[in-house]
Design an enzyme around this catalytic site. Structure first.
Site, PDB file in Angstrom:
ATOM      1  N   SER A   1      -6.897   4.136   4.767  1.00  0.00           N
ATOM      2  CA  SER A   1      -6.910   3.991   3.316  1.00  0.00           C
ATOM      3  C   SER A   1      -5.772   4.805   2.729  1.00  0.00           C
ATOM      4  O   SER A   1      -5.033   5.489   3.451  1.00  0.00           O
ATOM      5  CB  SER A   1      -8.243   4.470   2.734  1.00  0.00           C
ATOM      6  OG  SER A   1      -8.405   5.869   2.945  1.00  0.00           O
ATOM      7  N   LYS A   2      -5.654   4.760   1.405  1.00  0.00           N
ATOM      8  CA  LYS A   2      -4.564   5.458   0.724  1.00  0.00           C
ATOM      9  C   LYS A   2      -4.598   6.959   0.972  1.00  0.00           C
ATOM     10  O   LYS A   2      -3.558   7.622   0.936  1.00  0.00           O
ATOM     11  CB  LYS A   2      -4.614   5.164  -0.778  1.00  0.00           C
ATOM     12  CG  LYS A   2      -4.253   3.723  -1.125  1.00  0.00           C
ATOM     13  CD  LYS A   2      -4.270   3.505  -2.628  1.00  0.00           C
ATOM     14  CE  LYS A   2      -3.882   2.072  -2.965  1.00  0.00           C
ATOM     15  NZ  LYS A   2      -3.941   1.817  -4.426  1.00  0.00           N
ATOM     16  N   ARG A   3      -5.793   7.498   1.199  1.00  0.00           N
ATOM     17  CA  ARG A   3      -5.848   8.946   1.403  1.00  0.00           C
ATOM     18  C   ARG A   3      -5.190   9.375   2.711  1.00  0.00           C
ATOM     19  O   ARG A   3      -4.924  10.555   2.921  1.00  0.00           O
ATOM     20  CB  ARG A   3      -7.296   9.436   1.356  1.00  0.00           C
ATOM     21  CG  ARG A   3      -8.192   8.892   2.457  1.00  0.00           C
ATOM     22  CD  ARG A   3      -9.646   9.239   2.185  1.00  0.00           C
ATOM     23  NE  ARG A   3     -10.528   8.655   3.163  1.00  0.00           N
ATOM     24  CZ  ARG A   3     -10.803   9.191   4.338  1.00  0.00           C
ATOM     25  NH1 ARG A   3     -10.240  10.342   4.660  1.00  0.00           N
ATOM     26  NH2 ARG A   3     -11.605   8.606   5.190  1.00  0.00           N
ATOM     27  N   HIS A   4      -4.920   8.423   3.602  1.00  0.00           N
ATOM     28  CA  HIS A   4      -4.196   8.734   4.835  1.00  0.00           C
ATOM     29  C   HIS A   4      -2.689   8.630   4.632  1.00  0.00           C
ATOM     30  O   HIS A   4      -1.922   8.817   5.569  1.00  0.00           O
ATOM     31  CB  HIS A   4      -4.631   7.787   5.959  1.00  0.00           C
ATOM     32  CG  HIS A   4      -6.068   7.935   6.358  1.00  0.00           C
ATOM     33  ND1 HIS A   4      -7.003   6.959   6.124  1.00  0.00           N
ATOM     34  CD2 HIS A   4      -6.729   8.960   6.944  1.00  0.00           C
ATOM     35  CE1 HIS A   4      -8.174   7.358   6.574  1.00  0.00           C
ATOM     36  NE2 HIS A   4      -8.031   8.565   7.075  1.00  0.00           N
ATOM     37  N   GLY A   5      -2.267   8.329   3.427  1.00  0.00           N
ATOM     38  CA  GLY A   5      -0.840   8.127   3.158  1.00  0.00           C
ATOM     39  C   GLY A   5      -0.602   6.700   2.717  1.00  0.00           C
ATOM     40  O   GLY A   5      -1.522   5.950   2.418  1.00  0.00           O
TER      41      GLY A   5
END
Length: 497
Positions: free
Chosen positions: A249-253
């Site tokens: 997801s976006k929280r992984h980059g």
């Protein structure tokens, strides 16, 4: 498995409710590689029947990501929003054969009954009440204008099964499948109907997609069977997880493909990296010493790719590994291959090189072993291509804080200006002799000159840099060392009147 005998036909069918993300790009890549390996056809289909969330901007973002990755398609793009008649006619076939029926339940009715079922500890499945309406009665109600969805009639009892090329035999109890909607009351198809109608119409032989679609597959298998059509070969590829083993997801980059382009990743590097997320060439991918290789050209990936090489285990997206692939591909690419990509980066920042193409290519060869990203060529490497470059304040503070060092560099520039020869060997010999003459360590001059010439504290061999920049440019920059703007110790600074 499928009884279709023609050459493979596969598709990538993104929904333009978002940009092309990593998982979708990997699915597209696997389909593209399979088509190219088998001499088949790669079809691009845009599943844009979610009219509220789909947009032209998202479609263009998907196409841009595909083009950047080099995933050229043979047919399409086809747009589901322009194929509504096909879906209505397919639903009608299922109605006529008794495999589907009209459902007159309203959304409020359905929500209420699901809530009651959940509170009673039962699965919130459709209770099939409209399935017992006599066809003639249902037809009269529809003719009178009463809104109705079309639902598929799931068989009572038994299982729906299919053989998957990756995960093997998959079975679902029909009791776990509700009578699912094919066509909504407004005439818009659900995913379950449109995907089958399109896949049949486009004569697809293989369906290669993410493992998150396995739960959808029995509903599609039932439709194939009801329509009397042979099943394609399904191949559900593993999911891509973040380093913490949760769904990427976006929280992984960044997860949008175009964002990696903006980060200066080479398309070849990203393609190579993606291909190895959930696929391995096996023994065919080892080097002469029997070690597993990781760097593969597109031609090699096409030659080696097979469904048998797809893993059942989920893949992990590692940003550090992607950075490694990028540095390797930059190193392995010729300056001529890198130049168009670098020019694109220059265009983003408005940077204009002020050297001949021959000098630019020579400079690219010099600095590419130190590049981690294409962005480096429009930031820290600017000094190799133009006199318009910035100085790293930390490097200036560390290596040019002493005015005496700056003065020595000015004098060194004068020595280079009149030197009879300007080669790597001669420039090194001159600098070391100059340092001995002045009673300073050569490293003081080497580090200071590196900053004055490139703006950076780290660079290739100084003497290779000198030759790459050329005598005139080196002399000008060294003789301007005294005017480089940076913080200097107050005791060293000249006193104002």
């Amino acid at each position: 498995m499928s009884s279709i005998s023609e050459r493979p036909r596969v598709r990538f069918a993104p929904s333009p409710t978002g940009y092309l993300h990593v998982g979708g790009a990997r699915t597209a890549l696997f389909n593209w590689l399979f088509a190219r390996h088998t001499g088949g056809t790669f079809i691009l289909r845009i599943e844009d029947t979610d009219f509220e969330r789909s947009s032209e901007a998202m479609v263009e973002g998907i196409l841009e990501g595909m083009r950047w990755l080099g995933l050229n398609w043979d047919e399409g793009p086809f747009y589901q929003s322009r194929r509504l008649d096909l879906y209505k006619s397919t639903a009608q076939k299922l109605l006529d054969s008794g495999h589907a029926y009209p459902c007159f339940c309203t959304k409020d009715d359905l929500d209420h009954r699901r809530k009651v079922a959940s509170e009673a500890g039962k699965p919130p499945m459709y209770d099939r009440r409209c399935s017992i309406i006599a066809p003639a009665n249902a037809a009269e109600r529809r003719a009178a204008g009463e809104p109705a969805a079309i639902r598929f009639r799931v068989p009572d009892g038994g299982v729906t099964a299919f053989d998957d090329a990756v995960v093997g035999r998959v079975e679902f109890a029909n009791s776990e499948l509700e009578d699912f909607v094919l066509l909504r009351s407004d005439g818009i198809p659900t995913y379950h109907l449109s995907v089958v109608a399109d896949d049949l119409d486009m004569r697809l032989t293989h369906i290669i997609r993410g493992a998150d679609h396995i739960s959808n597959t029995p509903k599609q298998v039932l439709q194939y069977q009801a329509l009397g059509a042979p099943l394609p070969i399904f191949a559900h590829v593993p999911l891509i997880l973040g380093p913490d083993k949760t769904r990427l997801s976006k929280r992984h980059g960044a997860t949008s493909v175009t964002s990696y382009k903006d980060m200066g990743i080479m398309p070849e590097a990203f393609r190579n990296f993606l291909a190895l997320l959930g696929w391995s060439p096996g023994a065919a991918g080892k080097d002469a010493d029997g070690r597993d290789r990781e760097i593969f050209s597109s031609e090699e990936l096409i030659r080696l790719f097979s469904l048998e090489g797809i893993s059942k285990s989920n893949a992990v997206f590692d940003n550090d590994k992607l950075a490694w692939f990028n540095t390797e591909w930059i190193r392995r690419s010729s300056a001529q291959e890198l130049l168009p990509l670098i020019k694109t980066e220059w265009g983003k920042t408005g940077f204009i090189p002020a050297r001949s193409e021959a000098d630019i290519l020579s400079a690219i060869e010099l600095v590419k072993p130190r590049a981690r990203s294409l962005i480096d060529f429009s930031t820290s490497f600017c000094a190799y291509f133009s006199d318009d470059y910035n100085f790293d304040p930390a490097a200036v503070t560390k290596f040019l804080k002493e005015y005496s060092t700056r003065d020595l560099l000015v004098e060194l520039g004068g020595r280079y200006d009149v030197a009879p020869e300007f080669s790597e060997a001669s420039t090194e010999q001159l600098l070391r002799a100059f340092a001995e003459e002045k009673g300073v360590k050569p490293g003081v001059l080497i580090n200071g000159a590196r900053v004055a010439l490139t703006g950076q504290g780290v660079a290739p061999s100084l003497f290779a840099v000198l030759v790459a920049l050329g005598r005139d440019r080196v002399v000008r920059r060294l003789q301007a060392a005294a005017s480089i703007s940076a913080p200097v110790p107050s005791a060293e600074a000249p006193q104002s009147a």
